[in-house]
Enzyme design. Structure first.
Site, PDB file in Angstrom:
ATOM      1  N   GLU A 118      10.905  38.028 -26.083  1.00  0.00           N
ATOM      2  CA  GLU A 118      12.002  36.883 -26.007  1.00  0.00           C
ATOM      3  C   GLU A 118      13.181  37.490 -26.412  1.00  0.00           C
ATOM      4  O   GLU A 118      14.303  37.074 -26.040  1.00  0.00           O
ATOM      5  CB  GLU A 118      11.429  35.703 -26.535  1.00  0.00           C
TER       6      GLU A 118
ATOM      7  N   GLU B 223      14.571  39.812 -24.190  1.00  0.00           N
ATOM      8  CA  GLU B 223      15.338  39.028 -22.950  1.00  0.00           C
ATOM      9  C   GLU B 223      16.725  38.434 -23.492  1.00  0.00           C
ATOM     10  O   GLU B 223      17.700  38.383 -22.543  1.00  0.00           O
ATOM     11  CB  GLU B 223      14.683  38.116 -22.769  1.00  0.00           C
TER      12      GLU B 223
ATOM     13  N   CYS C 151       8.156  28.500 -25.943  1.00  0.00           N
ATOM     14  CA  CYS C 151       6.827  28.651 -26.641  1.00  0.00           C
ATOM     15  C   CYS C 151       6.184  27.259 -26.695  1.00  0.00           C
ATOM     16  O   CYS C 151       4.844  27.168 -26.618  1.00  0.00           O
ATOM     17  CB  CYS C 151       6.942  29.052 -28.279  1.00  0.00           C
TER      18      CYS C 151
ATOM     19  N   SER D   6      13.324  31.043 -21.318  1.00  0.00           N
ATOM     20  CA  SER D   6      13.023  32.461 -21.267  1.00  0.00           C
ATOM     21  C   SER D   6      11.698  32.559 -20.740  1.00  0.00           C
ATOM     22  O   SER D   6      10.914  31.687 -20.389  1.00  0.00           O
ATOM     23  CB  SER D   6      12.619  32.723 -22.831  1.00  0.00           C
TER      24      SER D   6
ATOM     25  N   LYS E  62      -1.198  22.318 -25.941  1.00  0.00           N
ATOM     26  CA  LYS E  62      -1.831  23.539 -25.476  1.00  0.00           C
ATOM     27  C   LYS E  62      -2.871  23.626 -24.592  1.00  0.00           C
ATOM     28  O   LYS E  62      -3.257  24.704 -23.866  1.00  0.00           O
ATOM     29  CB  LYS E  62      -2.111  24.290 -26.829  1.00  0.00           C
TER      30      LYS E  62
ATOM     31  N   GLU F 132      -1.472  23.436 -21.391  1.00  0.00           N
ATOM     32  CA  GLU F 132      -0.958  24.996 -21.044  1.00  0.00           C
ATOM     33  C   GLU F 132      -1.950  25.963 -20.694  1.00  0.00           C
ATOM     34  O   GLU F 132      -1.804  26.622 -19.559  1.00  0.00           O
ATOM     35  CB  GLU F 132      -0.051  25.514 -22.121  1.00  0.00           C
TER      36      GLU F 132
ATOM     37  N   GLU G   4      -0.644  29.040 -13.277  1.00  0.00           N
ATOM     38  CA  GLU G   4      -0.015  30.056 -13.302  1.00  0.00           C
ATOM     39  C   GLU G   4      -0.764  31.132 -14.433  1.00  0.00           C
ATOM     40  O   GLU G   4      -0.301  32.335 -14.353  1.00  0.00           O
ATOM     41  CB  GLU G   4       1.409  29.894 -13.394  1.00  0.00           C
TER      42      GLU G   4
ATOM     43  N   CYS H  87       5.808  22.491 -34.504  1.00  0.00           N
ATOM     44  CA  CYS H  87       4.374  22.347 -34.528  1.00  0.00           C
ATOM     45  C   CYS H  87       3.768  21.939 -36.003  1.00  0.00           C
ATOM     46  O   CYS H  87       2.567  21.434 -35.804  1.00  0.00           O
ATOM     47  CB  CYS H  87       3.750  23.878 -34.403  1.00  0.00           C
TER      48      CYS H  87
END
Lengths: 518, 396, 267
Positions: free
Chosen positions: A203, A206, A224, A244, A283, A286, A291, A438
């Site tokens: 990241e 980037e 994230c 990102s 999560k 996720e 994908e 978190c």
């Protein structure tokens, strides 16, 4: 007077209808029968209990009412109705803290609107809403002798799991946690913080590219947090280029585990069962995103998943208690290697502003070739529980890098609106869906209802205290990271790194009509 | 056996043969099941559910009541039209009908969920409900039949006292002839209220009249079967001409019924549904072919001059009636209610015993009351114990 | 105290429903109905339920196509429609069901004989039975009769967080529904319940066809009572006329037989 006549008219109206009259007569006979001593039975219409707010006269507004919708197929959240008391807390947090409920036009399109953040599960006072349990599948994998069950632990779990065992808020439990996981039967215990460092490398690289190229889309958003990503896909799909492309640490870890790690340790990747202990139940969503099939594509085997199961801290605690493992009494143990080593930068991912701070530490290095001076490593401006924080870091040769940090999706919404309107010129923005990041995620131990900043602050301080005494405080110093690049990935942003560690996003504009506010 | 003493005249006699013992045991078994049902509720004993609140017992009820039409159809023929030739059938039809009503009422009693409240409808005056009409008519009709049977019992046991109630008998008889028109038709009317549930093949304003007419002729068919079976059983002389005449009457009424059915279907434009190959259409065709067309062909031909032809035709008529009730209760509703209902063993097991009990009582009554009558007056005059010796079980 | 209004109703706007199921929980709480045991996954209730003696209202979810052919997620709340001229009352032979002073269709278990005719006759198949009880009763939505009597809204409409449920005067709700339909062409141009079965107290408006949501659209506009009345009105005729006819016929045929010389008495 007029009202009176209207009323009379209304009363008279039914008499025109002979059938109604007849039914009235029927009702009257019933009543007479009742008077005549026939038992009319119990009172009709219910006499149970409803929260007081629902007991006012019809048509008064009610401050807090109802509850959030939960898709029966929601990968993160389940609800049992028999515990629901309609207190309205879930809808309160969903609407006013997370800005989901009430921020889309009705009718709904083709989805239950939810970013799976799980704050409703934290706020629900009766635990009517809770995580979709992965305990059974994890237990099954552990019991399967053919499987190498490998677990990763997120940065924020080590400062909260102690609370499930009666310890003070924010008690540091890293070593005990590792020991506990081993005793639960996990074959290998690794650290998500390693992947957090990896995330910073990708990241950060980037970001440097975006900042230095001049033509790229800015600001860059962190990616994230799956709740935040889904939120942006729903409500600000036009900002997807700003996200990102780096995967979240958990997903990076998942990709690396069955490729790099499996090769290094010479384990059949098909025999690896990849578990993540997370402070987050988004999560779970996720991990199920279509994908994320990196491993499947890498090995050309559709049955393989990057992450096989995600346990919330609460589920983790349940497993420990069921197994009779008393966490506080365990000795401190170290993570396995490789992919168990991490820097302080990876650790502070667990709190709001942590990603930003970690990224700045490394980006500074990536842009200037020198490390931030030791005394400037603490970037205090991005720490704390304030909704939106901003900071400017002067990078020699580059200039001022303006950053912003926010936690809680209501703050994210405000920030997105500002970005969209071009009112701000940030280079980098960190967003966490849950207030406090978190450390107060939807999978964390339940505390007060609603969760308090006091709790958040204590968990947060614990993390920063540990970061302060880490030897390695910058991701690019992590020797295991350097090793991974050297032996496997090449360099940040390489072709293989793109394949394994980066992802793409889908506009969910089709699924929602955002409400317009002026 | 043949000696006729005064003692024999007033004594009740009934021999329990093994076959009768079996009937009795079956009956007691049913009684036990009924008690079990009453104690445990519907959910435990039946497979009825929210999709199918009405099941096998309702079917047996509707079928038994329709077959019990034998009482009023024969009564109308002999008491209202005074067609002399069928007179000998009056009492046996009355008895049979009465027993079928007992069966129906017993099943109804266990079929309703609140048997402790069975009496509440009596004073509910629910004039909007066809079921209320059914209920009240059956209760009153049952009462009338009981009075008629009481009259017969008095004739048997205390003939002089008969004059005391003979005055009201014509009224009782007329009322008894009339009441079934109410409940037989109302049973069909119960299904008027659900045009969105019942298949359009049956859902029609004609349904009540259809139920009424087919219970009328099916009742006559039951009499044919009863006549042949029990006359043979008791070695009674058979009047074949009378039976032929009766089957002709059935055939003629059925012809009218058939025409009305066709007119009804045509008027509602429901013919397409009959021939669309669906379950409903096919079942309707079966009902019509077996229950109406074949019996009509039989009844109008010379086949019914023979006993076998009469029995064959009557059997078909009865099967046709069962089919017609089955179709309305189950087949016509299956599309909207689904197929979640199969009767439980208790629902099924309770039924044979009740009919066994009915037969048992029938045998008892026939052997102790002047039920069987000859066609001629003189025979009637001796319808006391003298002739009854001959009704006793000869075989078995 | 609010004045007695027997013309209560609830409008359900399908477009406003997000499927949260608050209404079903409120119904359970207020009516003390309890839940079936949760399944293996811990789910209790939710969408995977049917109307039963303990579920007086349920919300179903339907993935359907809207007017533009797009896949949409739509919810439907099911409960007693509280017909103005209810089939259940018409067919009840014990008069156990009745319309009470608040306009709600309710059942008096003390009178119910348990024939279950109402269950068969209800066009919406709403009344459900306590199959597990020895002396069961008909159970269904009672339109929170006791709450209405106290001037409150029904439980379900009180807790609805999106305004999908609106409680009020039926005529006003009907006007509101029509206003909504006029203002938004995506609605199906029909207020379900305005005419169905002679009109119901619960009204529905939707942007996907009602039958797709599982509402029966073949409910005739004529009250079921009219169908029954069409037959029952002949009852006095049959009994009085038939009685006279039979008596006359009986006397006539008897006399004819006598004249014919077979002097025969009636049995």
């Amino acid at each position: 007077m007029k009202k009176q006549t209207e009323k009379q008219q209304k009363k008279r109206e039914p008499k025109k209808l002979s059938r109604r009259q007849f039914l009235g007569a029927v009702a009257a006979t019933t009543a007479i029968a009742g008077l005549a001593g026939c038992d009319m039975g119990e009172n009709t219409g219910g006499s149970g209990w409803l929260p007081k707010q629902y007991r006012s006269a019809a048509n008064w507004p009610i401050q807090l009412k109802g509850r959030v919708p939960v898709d029966p197929e929601n990968p993160s959240i389940v609800r049992r109705d028999d515990a629901c008391i309609l207190c309205g807390q879930c809808i309160e947090v969903c609407q006013n803290v997370q800005n989901i409920h009430g921020y889309y036009e009705l009718p709904v399109k083709n989805e239950f609107m939810c970013v799976n953040c799980g704050q409703c599960a934290l706020w629900c006072p009766t635990a009517s809403i809770y995580e979709r349990s992965h305990i059974d599948r994890v237990r099954e994998a552990i019991l399967n002798p053919d499987m190498t069950v490998i677990v990763q632990t997120a940065p924020a779990t080590r400062v909260s799991i102690g609370e499930e065992f009666g310890l003070d808020m924010g008690t540091w439990m890293e070593g005990q946690q590792v020991a506990a996981l081993r005793r639960l039967g996990f074959d290998v215990v690794l650290d998500t913080n390693f992947a957090a460092d990896l995330t910073i490398m990708e990241e950060g690289t980037e970001l440097v590219k975006r900042v230095t190229s001049g033509s790229a889309v800015l600001p860059q958003f962190t990616s994230c947090c799956p709740g935040w990503v889904k939120f942006l896909e729903f409500f600000y799909p036009e900002l997807i280029p700003n996200l990102s492309t780096a995967k979240s640490p958990m997903q990076m870890f998942g990709s690396m585990l069955k490729t790099y790690y499996a090769k290094k340790q010479n384990i059949d990747p098909k025999k690896i069962y990849s578990v993540a202990v997370m402070p987050c139940i988004s999560k779970k969503m996720e991990a199920s995103r279509p994908e994320f099939k990196t491993v499947a594509e890498y090995y050309n085997d559709d049955s393989m998943k990057d992450i096989d199961a995600v346990l919330s801290v609460r589920e983790f605690a349940i497993m420990l208690k069921e197994a009779g493992i008393d966490l506080p009494s365990l000795p401190e143990e170290d993570y396995d290697s490789i992919m168990g080593e991490a820097s302080g930068a990876g650790l502070i991912f667990g709190s709001t502003g942590g990603v930003m701070e970690a990224a700045l530490r490394s980006a500074y290095y990536l842009m200037t070739g020198t490390n931030l001076p030791e005394d400037k490593l603490d970037i205090k401006a991005v720490r704390g529980l304030q909704g939106i924080k901003e900071a400017t870091v002067n990078v020699p040769g580059v200039g001022d890098v303006k950053v912003a940090v926010c936690a809680g999706l209501s703050n994210a919404r405000a920030l997105c609106e500002m970005v969209k309107a071009g009112k701000v010129d940030y280079h980098f923005i960190e967003v966490m869906a849950c207030p406090g990041g978190c450390i107060s995620g939807g999978g964390q131990p339940r505390t007060t209802v609603p969760p308090s900043d006091d709790m958040r602050q204590k968990r947060l301080e614990s993390i920063y205290a540990k970061d302060a005494i880490y030897k390695l405080r910058m991701s690019h110093q992590n020797p295991e990271i350097l090793q991974a690049y050297k032996e496997f990935l090449g360099e940040p942003g390489s072709h293989l790194a793109e394949d394994l560690l980066h992802t793409y996003y889908i506009s969910r504009a089709e699924d929602v009509t955002p409400k317009k506010f002026n | 056996m043949k000696d006729t003493t005064a003692q024999a005249k007033n004594k009740i006699s009934f021999k329990i043969t093994p076959a009768r013992g079996i009937l009795l045991v079956l009956g007691l078994l049913s009684i036990c099941l009924i008690v079990y049902r009453l104690i445990n509720g519907l959910g435990v004993t039946t497979n009825l559910n929210d999709q199918w609140p009405w099941g096998l017992w309702i079917f047996i009820d509707l079928a038994a009541i329709a077959l019990a039409g034998c009482g009023f159809s024969i009564a109308v023929i002999t008491h209202v039209f005074h067609i002399k030739k069928f007179k000998p059938l009056t009492r046996r039809a009355l008895l049979l009908s009465f027993l079928l009503y007992i069966v129906a009422l017993l099943i109804l009693f266990i079929e309703i969920g609140r048997w402790d409240n069975f009496y509440t409808p009596i004073y509910s005056f629910a004039f909007t409900s066809p079921l209320y009409e059914v209920f009240m008519c059956i209760v009153l009709y049952f009462l009338m039949q009981a009075i008629e049977l009481l009259d017969i019992s008095i004739e048997r046991f205390n003939p002089p006292a008969r004059s005391k109630i003979s005055k009201i008998m014509p009224v009782v008889v007329i009322i008894a002839c009339l009441l079934p028109f109410g409940h037989q038709a109302s049973l069909g009317a119960m299904y008027l209220g659900m045009p969105q549930k019942l298949s359009a093949i049956w859902s029609s304003a004609f349904l009540p009249w259809s139920f009424l007419i087919n219970s009328f002729f099916a009742g006559l068919a039951v009499v044919v079967l009863e006549y042949h079976f029990f006359s043979k059983h008791y070695r009674q002389p058979k009047d074949n001409a009378m039976m032929t005449g009766l089957t002709r009457v059935i055939a003629v009424i059925m012809l009218g019924y058939f025409v009305l059915k066709i007119i009804d279907l045509a008027a509602r434009g429901a013919f397409g549904l009959v021939f669309d190959g669906s379950l409903e259409g096919n079942m309707f065709l079966l009902e019509m072919v077996i229950g109406v067309i074949i019996p009509i062909i039989f009844g109008l031909s010379s086949l019914v001059k023979k006993t076998s032809g009469q029995i064959f035709m009557a059997t078909f008529v009865v099967i046709g009636l069962l089919l017609s009730r089955f179709n309305v209760i189950f087949v016509g509703m299956i599309k909207t209610l689904g197929n979640s209902y199969v009767p439980s063993w208790i629902e099924i097991a309770v039924i044979p015993g009740l009919f066994a009990l009915a037969i048992f009582i029938y045998l008892f009554a026939v052997e102790n009351l002047p039920i069987f009558q000859a066609a001629n007056r003189e025979y009637d005059a001796f319808a006391g114990r003298e002739k009854h010796a001959g009704y006793e079980v000869v075989s078995k | 105290m609010t004045e007695a209004n027997t013309n209560r109703g609830v409008l359900f706007d399908v477009k406003q429903c997000i499927g949260c199921g608050s209404c079903t929980v409120a119904c359970k709480l207020w009516n003390d109905l309890g839940y079936e045991k949760p399944d293996v996954a811990g789910n209790a209730h939710g969408f995977d339920v049917e109307l039963t003696d303990k579920n007086w209202t349920i919300v179903t979810y339907n993935r359907e196509k809207d007017a533009n052919g797009k896949d949409v997620l739509r919810f439907l709340k099911n409960q007693c429609m509280h017909c103005k001229e209810p089939a259940c009352i018409s067919v009840c032979f014990a008069h156990a069901l009745y319309i009470d002073e608040n306009g709600a269709v309710v059942c008096d278990p003390a009178k119910c004989a348990g024939c279950r005719y109402c269950m068969i006759a209800c066009p919406y198949s709403v009344p459900k039975y306590e199959w597990d009880k020895v002396f069961p009763s008909i159970q269904k939505c009672q339109m929170c009769d006791s709450k209405i009597a106290a001037g409150e809204a029904t439980s379900c409409s009180a807790v609805c967080p999106t305004g999908a449920l609106t409680f009020g005067d039926r005529d006003e709700l009907l006007a509101l529904a029509k206003k909504k339909i006029a203002a938004d062409p995506s609605y199906v141009n029909h207020v379900y319940g305005e005419t169905e079965g002679g009109g119901t107290r619960w009204l529905y408006i939707s942007d996907v066809p009602f039958e797709k949501l599982g509402l029966p659209i073949n409910v005739p506009n004529t009250p079921i009572n009219d169908y029954l009345h069409g037959y029952l009105k002949y009852t006095p005729v049959v009994f009085l006329g038939g009685g006279a006819l039979f008596a006359a016929l009986s006397i006539y045929t008897k006399r004819r037989a006598k004249v014919a010389g077979h002097g025969e008495g009636d049995e």
